[in-house]
Design a protein around this motif. Structure first.
Motif, PDB file in Angstrom:
ATOM      1  N   ILE A 256      -3.226   0.904   1.138  1.00  0.00           N
ATOM      2  CA  ILE A 256      -4.029   1.064  -0.070  1.00  0.00           C
ATOM      3  C   ILE A 256      -4.230   2.557  -0.287  1.00  0.00           C
ATOM      4  CG2 ILE A 256      -6.235   0.588  -1.179  1.00  0.00           C
ATOM      5  CD1 ILE A 256      -6.408  -1.930   0.652  1.00  0.00           C
ATOM      6  N   VAL A 257      -3.830   3.034  -1.457  1.00  0.00           N
ATOM      7  CA  VAL A 257      -3.870   4.463  -1.776  1.00  0.00           C
ATOM      8  C   VAL A 257      -4.738   4.679  -3.013  1.00  0.00           C
ATOM      9  CG1 VAL A 257      -2.470   6.429  -2.546  1.00  0.00           C
ATOM     10  CG2 VAL A 257      -1.609   4.903  -0.750  1.00  0.00           C
ATOM     11  N   VAL A 258      -5.561   5.728  -2.980  1.00  0.00           N
ATOM     12  CA  VAL A 258      -6.431   6.065  -4.106  1.00  0.00           C
ATOM     13  C   VAL A 258      -6.185   7.508  -4.503  1.00  0.00           C
ATOM     14  CG1 VAL A 258      -8.810   6.200  -4.953  1.00  0.00           C
ATOM     15  CG2 VAL A 258      -8.174   4.442  -3.277  1.00  0.00           C
ATOM     16  N   ASN A 259      -5.666   7.710  -5.698  1.00  0.00           N
ATOM     17  CA  ASN A 259      -5.460   9.064  -6.236  1.00  0.00           C
ATOM     18  C   ASN A 259      -4.703   9.974  -5.274  1.00  0.00           C
ATOM     19  OD1 ASN A 259      -6.927   8.268  -8.515  1.00  0.00           O
ATOM     20  ND2 ASN A 259      -8.854   9.075  -7.711  1.00  0.00           N
ATOM     21  N   GLY A 260      -3.708   9.430  -4.596  1.00  0.00           N
ATOM     22  CA  GLY A 260      -2.885  10.229  -3.702  1.00  0.00           C
ATOM     23  C   GLY A 260      -3.430  10.385  -2.306  1.00  0.00           C
ATOM     24  N   LYS A 261      -4.501   9.650  -1.979  1.00  0.00           N
ATOM     25  CA  LYS A 261      -5.061   9.698  -0.631  1.00  0.00           C
ATOM     26  C   LYS A 261      -5.023   8.297  -0.031  1.00  0.00           C
ATOM     27  CE  LYS A 261      -8.137  13.608  -1.540  1.00  0.00           C
ATOM     28  NZ  LYS A 261      -9.557  14.082  -1.539  1.00  0.00           N
ATOM     29  N   LEU A 262      -4.752   8.245   1.274  1.00  0.00           N
ATOM     30  CA  LEU A 262      -4.588   6.966   1.947  1.00  0.00           C
ATOM     31  C   LEU A 262      -5.948   6.429   2.391  1.00  0.00           C
ATOM     32  CD1 LEU A 262      -2.371   5.003   2.946  1.00  0.00           C
ATOM     33  CD2 LEU A 262      -2.403   6.237   5.115  1.00  0.00           C
ATOM     34  N   ALA A 263      -6.268   5.222   1.908  1.00  0.00           N
ATOM     35  CA  ALA A 263      -7.530   4.592   2.280  1.00  0.00           C
ATOM     36  C   ALA A 263      -7.350   3.598   3.421  1.00  0.00           C
ATOM     37  CB  ALA A 263      -8.149   3.888   1.073  1.00  0.00           C
ATOM     38  N   SER A 264      -6.187   2.961   3.488  1.00  0.00           N
ATOM     39  CA  SER A 264      -5.963   1.969   4.536  1.00  0.00           C
ATOM     40  C   SER A 264      -4.471   1.824   4.777  1.00  0.00           C
ATOM     41  CB  SER A 264      -6.570   0.618   4.132  1.00  0.00           C
ATOM     42  OG  SER A 264      -6.506  -0.313   5.188  1.00  0.00           O
ATOM     43  N   GLN A 265      -4.094   1.634   6.045  1.00  0.00           N
ATOM     44  CA  GLN A 265      -2.690   1.477   6.419  1.00  0.00           C
ATOM     45  C   GLN A 265      -2.580   0.480   7.550  1.00  0.00           C
ATOM     46  OE1 GLN A 265      -0.749   5.090   7.753  1.00  0.00           O
ATOM     47  NE2 GLN A 265       1.120   4.020   8.363  1.00  0.00           N
ATOM     48  N   GLY A 266      -1.673  -0.495   7.395  1.00  0.00           N
ATOM     49  CA  GLY A 266      -1.428  -1.479   8.436  1.00  0.00           C
ATOM     50  C   GLY A 266      -0.376  -1.000   9.415  1.00  0.00           C
ATOM     51  N   THR A 267      -0.002  -1.854  10.341  1.00  0.00           N
ATOM     52  CA  THR A 267       0.991  -1.512  11.346  1.00  0.00           C
ATOM     53  C   THR A 267       2.398  -1.689  10.786  1.00  0.00           C
ATOM     54  OG1 THR A 267       0.921  -3.774  12.195  1.00  0.00           O
ATOM     55  CG2 THR A 267      -0.510  -2.163  13.241  1.00  0.00           C
ATOM     56  N   GLN A 268       3.317  -0.863  11.283  1.00  0.00           N
ATOM     57  CA  GLN A 268       4.701  -0.947  10.818  1.00  0.00           C
ATOM     58  C   GLN A 268       5.461  -2.043  11.556  1.00  0.00           C
ATOM     59  OE1 GLN A 268       7.065   2.597  11.306  1.00  0.00           O
ATOM     60  NE2 GLN A 268       8.712   1.846  10.008  1.00  0.00           N
ATOM     61  N   PHE A 269       5.265  -2.163  12.844  1.00  0.00           N
ATOM     62  CA  PHE A 269       5.934  -3.180  13.639  1.00  0.00           C
ATOM     63  C   PHE A 269       4.879  -4.047  14.312  1.00  0.00           C
ATOM     64  CE2 PHE A 269       8.598   0.707  13.845  1.00  0.00           C
ATOM     65  CZ  PHE A 269       9.664   0.258  13.080  1.00  0.00           C
ATOM     66  N   GLY A 270       5.313  -5.097  14.927  1.00  0.00           N
ATOM     67  CA  GLY A 270       4.371  -5.955  15.628  1.00  0.00           C
ATOM     68  C   GLY A 270       4.821  -7.395  15.594  1.00  0.00           C
ATOM     69  N   LEU A 271       4.164  -8.215  16.394  1.00  0.00           N
ATOM     70  CA  LEU A 271       4.555  -9.607  16.554  1.00  0.00           C
ATOM     71  C   LEU A 271       3.646 -10.564  15.802  1.00  0.00           C
ATOM     72  CD1 LEU A 271       5.355  -9.575  20.383  1.00  0.00           C
ATOM     73  CD2 LEU A 271       6.787  -8.845  18.463  1.00  0.00           C
TER      74      LEU A 271
END
Length: 718
Positions: A256-271
């Motif tokens: 989730i990005v707001v005005n060019g800033k990252l508010a939330s990021q999940g994992t790229q890999f995983g089970l």
């Protein structure tokens, strides 16, 4: 957005997801969609964004042609609409939709048992592993919405006869606009979010099925950040996770990005099968951000407006949660991506195939060692998911695979012993060093390891040939011809393949266990590209986790594994010279891969990228390499010719190579990512003649530019 200007915070909680969907697994896909919607609601979200074509799974391919697929999608959507636990939130999901006899890749928005809007994808992905234009048509009518007649199975649930279909935006009761993009539309030069942002759209949702390639996440995150920094807005990016039944791995990482800033990021890999990330954002921050740029306002005043589709939902005034603070993006190094990406892919394939584990021919070289380390990484991920994440789905999968209903994995080596069998298949041409390296690595990772001598099988086959022909082939070192030498090498490799499959099917039976094993192969992308492998040899298998990874990156990954896992055996692999060990070893001759190929692995890496990614044929490859490599033009030309000759002669091998995890864009996997002829003229007459002409012109130009000896004498005297 409301046009009255900035005021007190207008907070809303939004959610983006990654789901491990599986093509045509409608019950499983339905369950995972429900889980993410419920999780999003529990965290206070009023908007939930899912993944592209998540109802049927992205990788249905030619099943999209079947009316069954469309019917089951509508049936699954009806189940979602009737599930009362999913009410009170605006849901974005995806499925194929037939409209006026044309099939579209669609985003479907629904809220409180009503379909709000169906938005067809406007820009389709049609390169590398993507074939969307084979099945779908892009919606060509910009800013046009028309009625879509719902099927009876939906009409009976929603009591709606028709809903809006086309290129529009959704407007809430408090006049907040929500626009849709789908995967590829983010990457095209003129993305839909640009025009929508000028028409006052504040929230953008993107449902994606974007596969993993080394270093791709960096580009994906930077693109979203810079896009929103340019236009302003709240961007909800969702992405599929898992193998989806194919050779690619979709690497998740919702954000989730707001005005060019990252508010939330999940994992790229995983089970984990599902992941939900949420953020509490202020809609008025978008207004303030945009109004600060007056030139943007001038553009917005002249924009053509999108049709608005109303939804009976208010986003503002209900959220008491604090605003989510911004964070820095998290990236994996390429070595970490190799460690986790193929491992996650292998786990998905193993658990869904219901096989009992893997069988790996462990040669003592760095390629098969890389595969073993990837399986070890998979075991570490499983133990972490069970122990630290308390993932019950992973635990159920482990118990089903090991056939141990009460087993809980706590040690990666112990789990590896249950899921991986490694085998060193030696001959009289094998060295003690490679056998010792293979054994040491197997002890480090914990695999069940066997040493097999296949000389007897090879001699039996050669005896059959000698009885027929009354001839006994010899190695080159013993006076044999090149054709004899090659045949004797190939029979060793092919016997390893046959032996490997025998052990993969029976080794568990011999150990008193049930189930058969998937055979892993270990040919890297450089070898596959030039055909440096025997057809139907131990490079053949069921799966190849390194089939599109170059030797250069594999070396870096193995060195990284030493730091992460601390296995003492790894050092010996890093210093070993790659060799097939298919010819007799003597003091005067030791077989090495690079001498056999005639090109170094680093050279093959450059050539592979130029051939596929930069689309170079022989002549233009020569011209490009002349700027990259420092070597005489004649030597450079000979290397280019050698590569294309080997590529042409061995093209048939690419048609039968083991299905490989897609990790690089120049993977030569035939009819998947590399659509090339099956039969070539290996002389390349015109192409090689152009290279020769270029070399001659360069020599003549150099001679013409060189000063004469008398001139040199004249200046030296002065």
């Amino acid at each position: 957005m409301a046009s009255s200007g900035p005021s007190s915070p207008l907070k809303v909680c939004v959610a983006s997801c990654s789901l491990n969907q599986w093509a045509l697994d409608f019950d499983g896909n339905y369950s995972r969609i429900c889980n993410t919607i419920i999780q999003a609601k529990e965290q206070g979200a009023l908007i939930r964004v899912g993944t592209e074509l998540e109802i049927c799974g992205y990788g249905c391919y030619d099943h999209f042609y079947e009316p069954d697929t469309l019917q089951h999608c509508w049936q699954t959507l009806a189940r979602l609409l009737t599930n009362t636990d999913l009410r009170g939130i605006l849901v974005f999901t995806g499925m194929p939709v037939m409209h006026r006899g044309v099939l579209y890749n669609c985003t479907i928005a629904f809220h409180d048992q009503k379909i709000v809007f169906i938005r067809p994808k406007r820009h389709l992905a049609n390169e590398l592993n993507y074939r969307e234009m084979r099945y779908f048509v892009n919606w060509k009518r910009s800013r046009h919405v028309e009625p879509f007649i719902l099927p009876k199975i939906i009409n009976s649930v929603t009591r709606q006869l028709k809903v809006p279909f086309g290129d529009g935006v959704i407007t809430t009761l408090d006049n907040i606009d929500i626009g849709c993009e789908t995967c590829e539309e983010l990457f095209v030069p003129h993305s839909p979010h640009i025009d929508m942002s000028l028409d006052d759209v504040s929230i953008f949702v993107n449902m994606s099925a974007s596969h993993h390639i080394l270093r791709k996440l960096n580009y994906r995150i930077d693109l979203i950040l810079h896009s929103m920094k340019k236009v302003g807005g709240i961007y909800l990016y969702s992405n599929q996770k898992g193998c989806d039944g194919d050779r690619t791995y979709y690497d998740g990482c919702p954000m989730i990005v707001v005005n060019g800033k990252l508010a939330s990021q999940g994992t790229q890999f995983g089970l984990q099968d599902t992941e939900v990330v949420t953020a509490v954002v202020d809609i008025n921050d978008v207004y303030n951000y945009r109004s600060a740029v007056i030139s943007r306002s001038h553009q917005a005043s002249a924009v053509e407006h999108y049709p608005r589709i109303n939804v009976d939902l208010s986003l503002g005034g209900q959220c008491e949660l604090p605003l989510t603070p911004y964070i820095e993006p998290r990236y994996h190094t390429p070595e970490e991506e190799i460690c986790y990406g193929p491992a996650s892919w292998l786990w998905d394939y193993l658990r869904r195939s219901k096989m009992a584990g893997f069988f790996l021919p462990l040669s003592g070289g760095i390629d098969s060692a890389s595969v073993a380390l990837i399986v070890s990484s998979m075991c570490h991920m499983v133990v972490y998911a069970v122990g630290e994440d308390n993932d019950n789905q992973v635990l159920r999968d482990v118990r089903a695979l090991t056939r141990l209903p009460n087993y809980t994995p706590t040690d990666p080596a112990e789990l590896c012993e249950k899921l991986l069998v490694t085998a060193y298949m030696g001959t009289e041409n094998s060295s003690d060093e490679t056998q010792q390296r293979a054994g040491a690595l197997s002890r480090d990772i914990g695999s069940y390891h066997v040493n097999i001598n296949i000389d007897g099988i090879i001699k039996a086959i050669l005896t059959v040939f000698s009885l027929f022909s009354d001839k006994k082939p010899q190695f080159k070192a013993h006076g044999g011809s090149p054709v004899e030498n090659m045949a004797l090498q190939n029979i060793q490799a092919r016997v390893r393949m046959v032996t490997g499959y025998l052990f993969a099917q029976l080794i568990n039976w011999a150990r008193g266990k049930s189930g058969s094993l998937l055979v892993l192969s270990s040919a890297n992308v450089d070898e596959a590209l030039v055909g440096y492998l025997t057809k139907y040899d131990c490079s053949s298998g069921d799966l190849n986790p390194i089939g599109s990874i170059c030797k250069r990156d594999l070396n870096s990954f193995v060195a990284h594994s030493k730091e992460v896992f601390g296995f003492p055996s790894i050092d010996s692999f890093l210093t070993a010279v790659p060799t097939a060990e298919l010819e007799p070893i003597s003091e005067a001759y030791t077989q090495t891969d690079e001498e056999d190929i005639g090109l170094t692995y680093n050279e093959l890496n450059d050539i592979g990228k130029l051939r596929k990614i930069d689309r170079c044929g022989p002549y233009f490859m020569y011209k490009r390499l002349a700027c990259m490599w420092t070597m005489p033009p004649k030597e450079l030309g000979d290397k280019v010719k050698l590569f294309f000759q080997k590529y042409a002669i061995n093209r048939h091998k690419a048609c039968v190579i083991t299905p490989a995890y897609l990790c690089e864009q120049y993977c030569p996997d035939d009819n998947r990512y590399d659509l090339r002829p099956f039969l070539y003229n290996p002389k390349w007459d015109v192409q090689f003649r152009e290279i020769d002409n270029s070399i001659k012109i360069g020599v003549l130009a150099k001679q013409h530019a060189a000063p004469s000896s008398s001139t040199i004498d004249k200046f030296s005297k002065k």
